[in-house]
Design a protein around this motif. Structure first.
Motif, PDB file in Angstrom:
ATOM      1  N   ALA A  82      33.059 149.360  84.073  1.00 31.02           N
ATOM      2  CA  ALA A  82      31.704 149.293  83.536  1.00 31.02           C
ATOM      3  C   ALA A  82      31.741 149.123  82.024  1.00 31.02           C
ATOM      4  O   ALA A  82      30.987 148.332  81.455  1.00 31.02           O
ATOM      5  N   PHE A  83      32.646 149.864  81.377  1.00 30.51           N
ATOM      6  CA  PHE A  83      32.746 149.737  79.922  1.00 30.51           C
ATOM      7  C   PHE A  83      33.135 148.313  79.532  1.00 30.51           C
ATOM      8  O   PHE A  83      32.524 147.696  78.653  1.00 30.51           O
ATOM      9  N   LEU A  84      34.162 147.777  80.217  1.00 31.77           N
ATOM     10  CA  LEU A  84      34.635 146.434  79.867  1.00 31.77           C
ATOM     11  C   LEU A  84      33.559 145.379  80.072  1.00 31.77           C
ATOM     12  O   LEU A  84      33.333 144.524  79.213  1.00 31.77           O
ATOM     13  N   THR A  85      32.887 145.435  81.228  1.00 33.93           N
ATOM     14  CA  THR A  85      31.973 144.334  81.540  1.00 33.93           C
ATOM     15  C   THR A  85      30.587 144.527  80.937  1.00 33.93           C
ATOM     16  O   THR A  85      29.929 143.557  80.593  1.00 33.93           O
ATOM     17  N   GLN A  86      30.120 145.771  80.805  1.00 35.09           N
ATOM     18  CA  GLN A  86      28.755 145.985  80.350  1.00 35.09           C
ATOM     19  C   GLN A  86      28.660 146.219  78.842  1.00 35.09           C
ATOM     20  O   GLN A  86      27.663 145.866  78.225  1.00 35.09           O
ATOM     21  N   PHE A  87      29.685 146.806  78.257  1.00 35.81           N
ATOM     22  CA  PHE A  87      29.609 147.086  76.816  1.00 35.81           C
ATOM     23  C   PHE A  87      30.500 146.153  76.014  1.00 35.81           C
ATOM     24  O   PHE A  87      30.102 145.680  74.956  1.00 35.81           O
ATOM     25  N   ALA A  88      31.717 145.889  76.520  1.00 36.00           N
ATOM     26  CA  ALA A  88      32.593 144.959  75.801  1.00 36.00           C
ATOM     27  C   ALA A  88      32.345 143.522  76.242  1.00 36.00           C
ATOM     28  O   ALA A  88      32.976 142.613  75.722  1.00 36.00           O
ATOM     29  N   LEU A  89      31.434 143.321  77.189  1.00 33.43           N
ATOM     30  CA  LEU A  89      31.016 141.995  77.653  1.00 33.43           C
ATOM     31  C   LEU A  89      32.192 141.119  78.061  1.00 33.43           C
ATOM     32  O   LEU A  89      32.197 139.916  77.845  1.00 33.43           O
ATOM     33  N   ALA A  90      33.184 141.739  78.690  1.00 33.10           N
ATOM     34  CA  ALA A  90      34.355 140.987  79.124  1.00 33.10           C
ATOM     35  C   ALA A  90      34.063 140.265  80.436  1.00 33.10           C
ATOM     36  O   ALA A  90      33.131 140.618  81.153  1.00 33.10           O
ATOM     37  N   ASN A  91      34.859 139.250  80.703  1.00 30.75           N
ATOM     38  CA  ASN A  91      34.752 138.486  81.940  1.00 30.75           C
ATOM     39  C   ASN A  91      34.945 139.408  83.150  1.00 30.75           C
ATOM     40  O   ASN A  91      35.892 140.188  83.214  1.00 30.75           O
ATOM     41  N   GLN A  92      34.024 139.311  84.128  1.00 30.58           N
ATOM     42  CA  GLN A  92      34.062 140.256  85.254  1.00 30.58           C
ATOM     43  C   GLN A  92      35.244 140.013  86.173  1.00 30.58           C
ATOM     44  O   GLN A  92      35.810 140.963  86.726  1.00 30.58           O
ATOM     45  N   VAL A  93      35.609 138.754  86.355  1.00 34.13           N
ATOM     46  CA  VAL A  93      36.749 138.465  87.236  1.00 34.13           C
ATOM     47  C   VAL A  93      38.022 139.065  86.647  1.00 34.13           C
ATOM     48  O   VAL A  93      38.761 139.797  87.325  1.00 34.13           O
ATOM     49  N   ALA A  94      38.257 138.797  85.357  1.00 34.84           N
ATOM     50  CA  ALA A  94      39.473 139.302  84.714  1.00 34.84           C
ATOM     51  C   ALA A  94      39.473 140.831  84.689  1.00 34.84           C
ATOM     52  O   ALA A  94      40.496 141.464  84.957  1.00 34.84           O
ATOM     53  N   ALA A  98      42.155 143.391  86.340  1.00 35.80           N
ATOM     54  CA  ALA A  98      42.831 144.402  85.527  1.00 35.80           C
ATOM     55  C   ALA A  98      42.710 145.767  86.189  1.00 35.80           C
ATOM     56  O   ALA A  98      43.674 146.534  86.253  1.00 35.80           O
ATOM     57  N   LEU A  99      41.529 146.037  86.729  1.00 32.82           N
ATOM     58  CA  LEU A  99      41.294 147.325  87.384  1.00 32.82           C
ATOM     59  C   LEU A  99      42.212 147.493  88.593  1.00 32.82           C
ATOM     60  O   LEU A  99      42.801 148.563  88.807  1.00 32.82           O
TER      61      LEU A  99
ATOM     62  N   ILE B 289      48.437 138.692  83.917  1.00 30.56           N
ATOM     63  CA  ILE B 289      48.383 139.393  82.629  1.00 30.56           C
ATOM     64  C   ILE B 289      48.989 138.511  81.548  1.00 30.56           C
ATOM     65  O   ILE B 289      48.448 138.396  80.450  1.00 30.56           O
ATOM     66  N   VAL B 290      50.111 137.858  81.878  1.00 32.50           N
ATOM     67  CA  VAL B 290      50.771 136.994  80.899  1.00 32.50           C
ATOM     68  C   VAL B 290      49.826 135.887  80.441  1.00 32.50           C
ATOM     69  O   VAL B 290      49.718 135.599  79.245  1.00 32.50           O
ATOM     70  N   ALA B 291      49.131 135.276  81.399  1.00 36.92           N
ATOM     71  CA  ALA B 291      48.230 134.174  81.053  1.00 36.92           C
ATOM     72  C   ALA B 291      47.151 134.636  80.082  1.00 36.92           C
ATOM     73  O   ALA B 291      46.858 133.965  79.089  1.00 36.92           O
ATOM     74  N   PHE B 292      46.582 135.809  80.344  1.00 38.39           N
ATOM     75  CA  PHE B 292      45.521 136.303  79.445  1.00 38.39           C
ATOM     76  C   PHE B 292      46.090 136.725  78.101  1.00 38.39           C
ATOM     77  O   PHE B 292      45.507 136.453  77.055  1.00 38.39           O
ATOM     78  N   MET B 335      47.273 148.585  81.469  1.00 41.61           N
ATOM     79  CA  MET B 335      46.565 149.022  80.260  1.00 41.61           C
ATOM     80  C   MET B 335      46.475 147.896  79.244  1.00 41.61           C
ATOM     81  O   MET B 335      45.459 147.707  78.586  1.00 41.61           O
ATOM     82  N   LEU B 336      47.566 147.139  79.143  1.00 45.49           N
ATOM     83  CA  LEU B 336      47.614 146.043  78.184  1.00 45.49           C
ATOM     84  C   LEU B 336      46.467 145.066  78.433  1.00 45.49           C
ATOM     85  O   LEU B 336      45.764 144.652  77.502  1.00 45.49           O
ATOM     86  N   LEU B 337      46.267 144.741  79.702  1.00 45.43           N
ATOM     87  CA  LEU B 337      45.190 143.807  80.043  1.00 45.43           C
ATOM     88  C   LEU B 337      43.830 144.418  79.722  1.00 45.43           C
ATOM     89  O   LEU B 337      42.934 143.743  79.188  1.00 45.43           O
ATOM     90  N   PHE B 338      43.669 145.713  79.987  1.00 47.35           N
ATOM     91  CA  PHE B 338      42.418 146.402  79.658  1.00 47.35           C
ATOM     92  C   PHE B 338      42.093 146.293  78.178  1.00 47.35           C
ATOM     93  O   PHE B 338      41.003 145.883  77.781  1.00 47.35           O
ATOM     94  N   PHE B 339      43.056 146.668  77.345  1.00 47.25           N
ATOM     95  CA  PHE B 339      42.805 146.682  75.904  1.00 47.25           C
ATOM     96  C   PHE B 339      42.530 145.272  75.401  1.00 47.25           C
ATOM     97  O   PHE B 339      41.671 145.055  74.543  1.00 47.25           O
ATOM     98  N   LEU B 340      43.255 144.307  75.958  1.00 49.26           N
ATOM     99  CA  LEU B 340      43.059 142.930  75.545  1.00 49.26           C
ATOM    100  C   LEU B 340      41.637 142.474  75.843  1.00 49.26           C
ATOM    101  O   LEU B 340      40.949 141.887  74.992  1.00 49.26           O
ATOM    102  N   LEU B 341      41.169 142.764  77.059  1.00 47.42           N
ATOM    103  CA  LEU B 341      39.821 142.343  77.446  1.00 47.42           C
ATOM    104  C   LEU B 341      38.777 143.038  76.587  1.00 47.42           C
ATOM    105  O   LEU B 341      37.775 142.444  76.188  1.00 47.42           O
ATOM    106  N   ALA B 342      39.014 144.322  76.302  1.00 50.07           N
ATOM    107  CA  ALA B 342      38.047 145.064  75.491  1.00 50.07           C
ATOM    108  C   ALA B 342      37.997 144.511  74.072  1.00 50.07           C
ATOM    109  O   ALA B 342      36.933 144.364  73.478  1.00 50.07           O
ATOM    110  N   LEU B 343      39.168 144.170  73.537  1.00 52.67           N
ATOM    111  CA  LEU B 343      39.213 143.690  72.153  1.00 52.67           C
ATOM    112  C   LEU B 343      38.640 142.283  72.016  1.00 52.67           C
ATOM    113  O   LEU B 343      38.248 141.873  70.925  1.00 52.67           O
TER     114      LEU B 343
END
Lengths: 306, 359
Positions: A82-94, A98-99, B289-292, B335-343
């Motif tokens: 939820a944080f990634l997609t709703q607040f960080a506006l990240a791509n939902q598929v990716a 990741a999840l 993960i590598v691709a992203f 985790m790496l993928l998480f932080f990357l997407l967030a950033l």
């Protein structure tokens, strides 16, 4: 081969057990998708729920606490999504992927000391007269409580989406988040709550596998059930009762192929084990012609600035 | 009040910097995780990231880096083409397995013929196996509009079962005394993908470099690459420009399948040595993960794959020396993928401080 070894009553009873984790995960994902969010992390949420539930019920010797912990674990992990997609506006598929990757690793890490441990058993429903009726008793009246909860949850979600005001808002958010935003509804809040509900349901579904259906812990034990649950939502055209139907269908296929394996049919075990996945693909192909049930805003990112 | 303002175009500097920042944050978070597991975080991080390259036994671990990076580069390059265009092939693991089975099957059919043609034939067969497996979701998407994410993923489980069936049945070593698994390619020089085993160099690395150059030229100098980028950035504009989505889907999924299949073939005829039940190792998923992490850019993927290979090799090392569980590395990669997407937020949006009510 000895097909007479397959008992139809037991087959139906075990079909319902096999279908329950699918049903729980799919009904949660259905609510998430009706709010316009595509969460591909169901598999990761389920496996995390499976180990949370397993660990807590082993430590406390209470299966009920385990199930609660599984729901909590699923909901907390889904907050990351939820944080990634709703607040960080990240791509939902990716983010969903990741999840799943993260959940698989996390569960393996948490479950190291629980391999080979036996969890406390869940008491089954045992009604004095009803459970003893031949045929109907084993099918309807002698399951674990979670199985009935799954069916009740389906009814509740149906009622929520169809009849309640909150359900109407959720559907509005899923169809057009811009319109819902313009009407003054908090799109992000609705979606975060839906994602958490989906996470809790997936977690419960995972714990059902590790605590009741199998019951033990092995790494990666959900084996794609989370992904099949995603396919099931498409199969059901985003309608709750059809999710129930689909889950029983898939549960039936799975139980049947296991029974055929045990009966020693001439088809090799590996090909029988492929069948649930192949049938999922087949069903997806048949159902993908009709996309009218899909929420219009599914998978789109919402940002209130526009 | 903090608000987000969409940038007119994504920041180029931040786009390059975010993977590095993500790696740093992951190291910190990973260190905390290792501390929770009762390890010395500094020692764990040093074991994973420093020792394989500069440590005492680096001469042994450096070749391992290439061995692990080669399949990751091949697969991730293919995936990145599709990801750029919004075509999500996440079943590369299945295509990798099928490529290995088909390629190894061709190689074993020629056993024990010693000919220079055996390995090239196997490579073609491996690419073909992966291509066919990827064409299933591609065809279903083009013909019936079926979701390629779910179909390609379901086919991973099918491929895993097929692998088990092959290593117990058709491809089992006739001289293996009943043990599962095929003949070992290390006993069959003509079908061996090693160039120099001591240096960790097999043909997969050579093809990985070719794939990087090919993808770079395609994306920057060829109309097809332009169409891929256009479709990803703006599907509507792409349609007006006359981009044929069907051809794009077939090309992107087919190419990624063929590359993943090749990766499987190089692995089976080199580092792994044989088709066996435990052949699948998750490269197909790590490659996502590598691709992203490589920002879907060919050169970025090359670097990201080397880094990811480092976490594999370092993870093994930490497992042996410190008793760190192997799953901890999986968590680390996730985790790496998480932080990357967030950033990524910072790349696409500007954080601004607004006074409340000014609007």
């Amino acid at each position: 081969m000895d097909l007479s070894a397959i008992n139809p009553v037991l087959l139906i009873a075990s079909l319902m057990v096999a279908a329950t984790p699918l049903l729980l995960a799919a009904i949660g994902e259905l609510v998430v998708e009706r709010s316009g969010v595509l969460n591909l992390g169901v598999e990761g949420l389920m496996i995390t729920g499976a180990i949370c539930g397993f660990a807590i019920s082993v430590e406390t010797t209470s299966p009920m606490l385990g199930l609660l912990a599984a729901m909590l674990g699923g909901a907390v992990l889904s907050l990351l999504f939820a944080f990634l997609t709703q607040f960080a506006l990240a791509n939902q598929v990716a983010s969903g992927l990741a999840l799943t990757l993260f959940g698989l690793g996390l569960s393996a890490l948490m479950g190291r000391s629980y391999v080979g441990v036996k969890p406390p058993a869940m008491a089954k429903l045992d009604l004095p007269i009803l459970s003893d009726i031949p045929v109907l008793g084993p099918i309807f009246f002698s399951h674990d409580p979670v199985l009935y909860f799954g069916i009740a949850l389906t009814a509740a979600v149906y009622w929520f989406l169809k009849k309640s005001r909150a359900g109407l808002i959720l559907r509005a958010v899923g169809e057009s988040h811009d319109a819902a935003h313009a009407l003054g509804y908090n799109v992000i809040r609705v979606r975060v709550l839906a994602i958490m509900f989906g996470g809790a349901c997936a977690g419960l579904g995972g714990a059902y596998i590790s605590l009741i259906r199998v019951p033990q812990w092995t790494e990666g034990m959900t084996a794609g059930i989370g992904w099949i649950a995603l396919a099931l939502v498409v199969f059901a055209s985003w309608k709750p009762w059809r999710v129930l139907l689909g889950a029983y269908l898939f549960g039936g296929i799975n139980v049947l192929q296991l029974n055929l394996q045990a009966a020693g049919i001439a088809i090799p075990v590996e090909y029988l084990a492929m069948s649930p996945y192949l049938i999922t693909i087949l069903v997806l192909v048949i159902m993908s012609a009709d996309k009218s049930g899909a929420p219009a805003a599914l998978g789109r990112t919402f940002h209130a600035s526009q | 009040m903090i608000a987000l303002q969409k940038r007119p175009t994504p920041s180029r500097a931040l786009s390059l910097a975010t993977p590095l920042i993500a790696v740093l944050i992951t190291m910190i978070a990973g260190g905390l995780l290792f501390a929770v597991l009762g390890e010395n975080p500094f020692e764990a991080i040093r074991t994973i990231f420093w020792d394989p390259v500069f440590g005492e036994f680096a001469f042994y671990y450096r070749p391992q880096l290439l061995v692990k990076a080669a399949p990751l580069i091949l697969i991730a390059i293919g995936l990145s083409l599709g990801f750029k265009a919004g075509i999500w092939n996440i079943g590369a693991e299945g295509q990798y397995i099928m490529g290995a089975i088909v390629g190894a099957g061709v190689g074993l059919a020629f056993y024990p013929t010693e000919s220079r043609l055996v390995l090239p034939l196997m490579i073609l067969a491996g690419a073909f196996g992966g291509w066919v497996w990827a064409m299933i979701p591609a065809f279903l998407k083009v013909r019936f509009g079926t979701n390629e994410i779910l179909v390609s993923l379901m086919l991973v489980y099918v491929a895993e079962q097929f692998l088990a069936s092959m290593s117990l049945g058709l491809l089992r070593n006739p001289e293996g005394m009943g043990f599962p698994g095929s003949r070992n390619f290390s006993d069959y020089p003509a079908a061996n993908s090693w160039i120099n085993e001591a240096a960790g160099l097999h043909w997969g690395m050579a093809f990985a470099f070719i794939a990087v150059i090919f993808a770079y030229v395609l994306l920057n100098r060829h109309i097809l690459g332009f169409n891929i980028r256009l479709t990803g950035d703006s599907p509507h504009a792409a349609r007006f420009a006359g981009v044929n989505p069907t051809r794009l889907i077939l090309f992107c999924l087919g190419t990624s399948g063929a590359l993943a299949g090749m990766a499987g073939l190089f692995e089976v005829s080199g580092p792994s040595g044989q088709i066996n039940i435990d052949f699948a190792s998750g490269y197909g998923f790590t490659a996502i993960i590598v691709a992203f992490l490589g920002r879907l850019h060919p050169v970025g993927i090359l670097l990201a794959a080397l880094l990811m290979a480092l976490t594999y090799v370092g993870g093994d090392l930490a497992q042996g020396n410190l008793g760190l569980p192997s799953a901890a590395i999986q968590v680390f990669q996730g985790m790496l993928l998480f932080f990357l997407l967030a950033l990524d937020l910072l790349t696409n949006y500007r954080v601004v401080l607004k006074k409340r009510g000014a609007a």
